[in-house]
Design an enzyme around this catalytic site. Structure first.
Site, short mmCIF file in Angstrom:
data_model
loop_
_atom_site.label_atom_id
_atom_site.label_comp_id
_atom_site.label_asym_id
_atom_site.label_seq_id
_atom_site.Cartn_x
_atom_site.Cartn_y
_atom_site.Cartn_z
N ASP A 175 7.43 10.13 -7.61
CA ASP A 175 8.79 10.48 -7.04
C ASP A 175 9.48 11.63 -7.66
O ASP A 175 9.79 11.64 -8.83
CB ASP A 175 9.48 9.26 -7.42
CG ASP A 175 8.79 7.93 -6.63
OD1 ASP A 175 7.62 7.79 -6.12
OD2 ASP A 175 9.64 6.91 -6.59
N LYS B 26 12.38 9.47 0.40
CA LYS B 26 13.01 8.46 -0.29
C LYS B 26 14.42 8.61 -0.37
O LYS B 26 14.78 9.97 -0.50
CB LYS B 26 12.56 8.32 -1.55
CG LYS B 26 13.07 7.26 -2.59
CD LYS B 26 12.13 7.24 -4.07
CE LYS B 26 13.02 6.50 -4.92
NZ LYS B 26 12.23 6.37 -6.27
N LYS C 21 11.10 5.32 1.93
CA LYS C 21 11.38 4.18 0.92
C LYS C 21 12.69 4.27 0.68
O LYS C 21 13.35 5.31 0.09
CB LYS C 21 10.62 4.92 -0.36
CG LYS C 21 11.09 3.83 -1.62
CD LYS C 21 10.10 4.34 -2.80
CE LYS C 21 10.78 3.71 -4.23
NZ LYS C 21 9.90 3.88 -5.26
#
Lengths: 306, 306
Positions: free
Chosen positions: B143, B206, B242
């Site tokens: 991430d 995300k 996400k």
């Protein structure tokens, strides 16, 4: 405009003023009291309340299990803050509730009368309700001294027991006493630091909802007292089975209901208090032992002489 | 400004897509009005569990805490062994090895936050070093955060090239690109950053690090899902989504799933293409599942913290 016309207009204005005197009635919507707000029931249901002679008095919210769930969430959120306040401050706020109630006595007397009490009964009940709040306001920072103890033990320990609030208490207020009964179960639980969700009397809900307006103006943090209206039959099981409720106070004497309460409450070992005596004006209804009913005793063993 | 590294050359979207904020609000308000009850609710909650990135991202995380989190990921609820396992656990890079040890033999992925998370304020060189290190340690997913400063400077090429470089450093690991929408100020910026990230090679986009408020909101999520849809129409590639931070209740999770289903269709209803980044959500979903099973409202007191 001629003189006659002007005169006619004056008469017309007078008529209109007279019409204004007979205003349309402005009726209060009796709503729930959850988390310091006055929501309608999420179920959008209500029940009609009628007076002895069949007149419609009000539509009262028919609270659902989801309203109860929301109220428990609010009570849980409010609990640490309320329990963490000084006992003295809790007493101050209870006293403030009494002051606010005193200022609105006339309204409460009227509502009790509307639901069938005589003038003098209503006056007595309202006055006793105010006094009962003051009584528990006084005890808020005193019951700990009376009921805590230093215990004699045989080992080299300093051993003492003190009280702590049980947590979130769900209360089924008495059916027959709309104001005094409600306050008699709410005040001791709250004075002891619990947060509560209370189901008001089904047949006498007006004073309970108006009492929530008193709470709203009493510096009471949102969520410490939540008031629902609805039917006991529908909500009883959820009051007793909710895992996030730590104590249950049941007022009444229906054997079947008491059985349900005790069975369902066993799942998470709730503290269960059954109040079968329905004389809310009696002496024993006003006692520090009622605070004790929703307290836990914590005993500490502190080693000494090491 | 042309970049000298030809390997990192990326195709930026041909034009900027403006977002109608009022329209987005209007659309979002609809998603929360779907009624999902009983068996469909249970099914949706189980799907949400399988999409969960169980997260701990505190500066004071210890190996023991991560071990505990991994244990929770493996054993969500002892009384319901039939539950799906979560999608991944998400930890700081230095703790990847610890997680790997505990999760050996399971299909639960390990996601590591990288690139000077959460600020992204570091030279590209060190970002690449840490990314390679975490992948070598066993991270299945990386991430990363985008360089918001460069984005606001208007240096979109830098932002894109950086993502492409980190993607290359990831090797086989999946890359999730965090836009940190709470700092991007407008939905137009969210859309632009989404397009940049997808064209630069992101496998997932995300919303947030969870360190900035507001974190994930339905509005930014919808904008990003629409960006993913347009990208799919243009290139045939399915990019994952996400939302992270601020999703704490099962009800919210259901609303997000409705949004996902109605924006991208059933193909995206899989942990391979949708994840929730959350720490409190798991227990709330478990509480709802147990409630459906037993009929009694649940308390967080009876569920393991992590």
């Amino acid at each position: 405009m001629s003189k006659a016309e002007r005169k006619a207009e004056v008469v017309d204005l007078k008529d209109r003023a007279a019409a204004r005197q007979e205003r349309l009635p402005v009726l209060k919507t009796y709503k729930l009291f959850i988390d310091g707000k006055f929501p309608r029931s999420e179920s959008e249901r209500y029940y009609a309340l009628t007076s002895a002679n069949g007149e419609s008095i009000a539509n009262v919210q028919l609270g659902s299990r989801k309203d109860f769930r929301n109220a428990v969430v609010a009570a849980r959120k409010a609990f640490p803050g309320w329990a963490g306040r000084t006992a003295y401050n809790r007493g101050q706020i209870l006293y403030r509730m009494a002051e606010m109630l005193e200022g609105r006595r006339a309204q409460f007397i009227e509502e009790l009368e509307t639901l069938g009490a005589s003038r003098s009964e209503a006056e007595t009940e309202t006055a006793m309700a105010v006094d009962r709040l003051i009584y528990y306001a006084g005890w808020a920072d005193k019951f700990q001294q009376v009921f805590s103890s230093v215990n004699p033990v045989a080992s080299s320990h300093f051993n003492f027991s003190m009280l702590e609030p049980t947590g979130v208490a769900a209360l089924l207020a008495p059916e027959d006493s709309g104001l005094l009964g409600l306050i008699s179960v709410v005040a001791p639980a709250v004075a002891g630091g619990n947060s509560v969700v209370v189901l008001a009397s089904h047949s006498k809900p007006l004073a309970a909802i108006t009492f929530s307006e008193v709470l709203h103006t009493s510096d009471l943090p949102a969520g410490v007292i939540n008031i629902l209206t609805g039917t006991r039959k529908e909500l009883l099981k959820h009051f007793a089975s909710h895992m996030d409720v730590n104590a249950l106070v049941y007022c009444g004497s229906d054997a079947e209901e008491i059985r349900t309460v005790q069975l369902e409450a066993a799942e998470n070992l709730k503290r269960v208090v059954i109040e079968e005596n329905s004389d809310w004006q009696s002496e024993e209804r006003q006692s520090p032992y009622t605070i004790l009913a929703t307290q836990e005793v914590k005993t500490t063993w502190h080693p000494i002489g090491l | 400004m042309p970049r000298n590294n030809a390997a990192l050359a990326v195709t930026l979207p041909p034009q900027f897509v403006p977002i109608d904020e009022v329209g987005i609000d209007e659309r979002v308000s609809r998603f929360s009005k779907r009624s999902i009850k009983k068996s469909s609710k249970v099914q949706a909650l189980k799907l949400a569990l399988s999409m969960l990135d169980l997260t701990t991202l505190s500066a004071h995380d210890t190996p023991e805490r991560v071990r505990q989190l991994c244990h929770k990921a493996k054993n969500l609820l002892e009384t319901m062994p039939e539950l799906p396992h979560v999608g991944a656990v998400c930890v700081y890079g230095p703790l990847v090895k610890v997680a790997k040890e505990v999760l050996k033999g399971t299909k639960i992925h390990i996601a590591a936050v990288s690139t000077a998370f959460p600020s992204g304020m570091a030279p590209l060189k060190t970002k690449l070093i840490e990314t390679r290190q975490f992948v070598a340690d066993g991270a299945d997913e990386i991430d990363m955060v985008i360089s918001r400063g460069k984005f606001f400077e208007g240096d979109y090429d830098y932002v894109a090239d950086e993502i492409a470089a980190v993607k290359e450093a990831c090797g086989k690991a999946h890359l999730k690109v965090i836009l940190e929408t709470g700092e991007l100020n407008t939905l137009d910026n969210v859309r632009r950053a989404s397009d940049i990230a997808m064209h630069a090679g992101a496998d997932f986009i995300k919303t947030s690090t969870g360190k900035v408020q507001p974190a994930a909101t339905p509005q930014v999520t919808l904008v990003m899902l629409e960006a993913i849809r347009d990208f799919y129409y243009a290139t045939g590639k399915k990019i994952g989504m996400k939302p992270a931070g601020g999703i704490a209740t099962a009800k919210q999770a259901l609303h997000y799933l409705v949004m996902l289903r109605e924006t991208l269709g059933e193909a995206w209803l899989t942990p391979d293409l949708f994840r929730f980044g959350a720490s409190k959500l798991a227990n709330d979903i478990l509480m709802q599942l147990v409630k459906e099973q037993t009929g009694a409202y649940q308390s967080i007191d009876y569920f393991s913290m992590e």
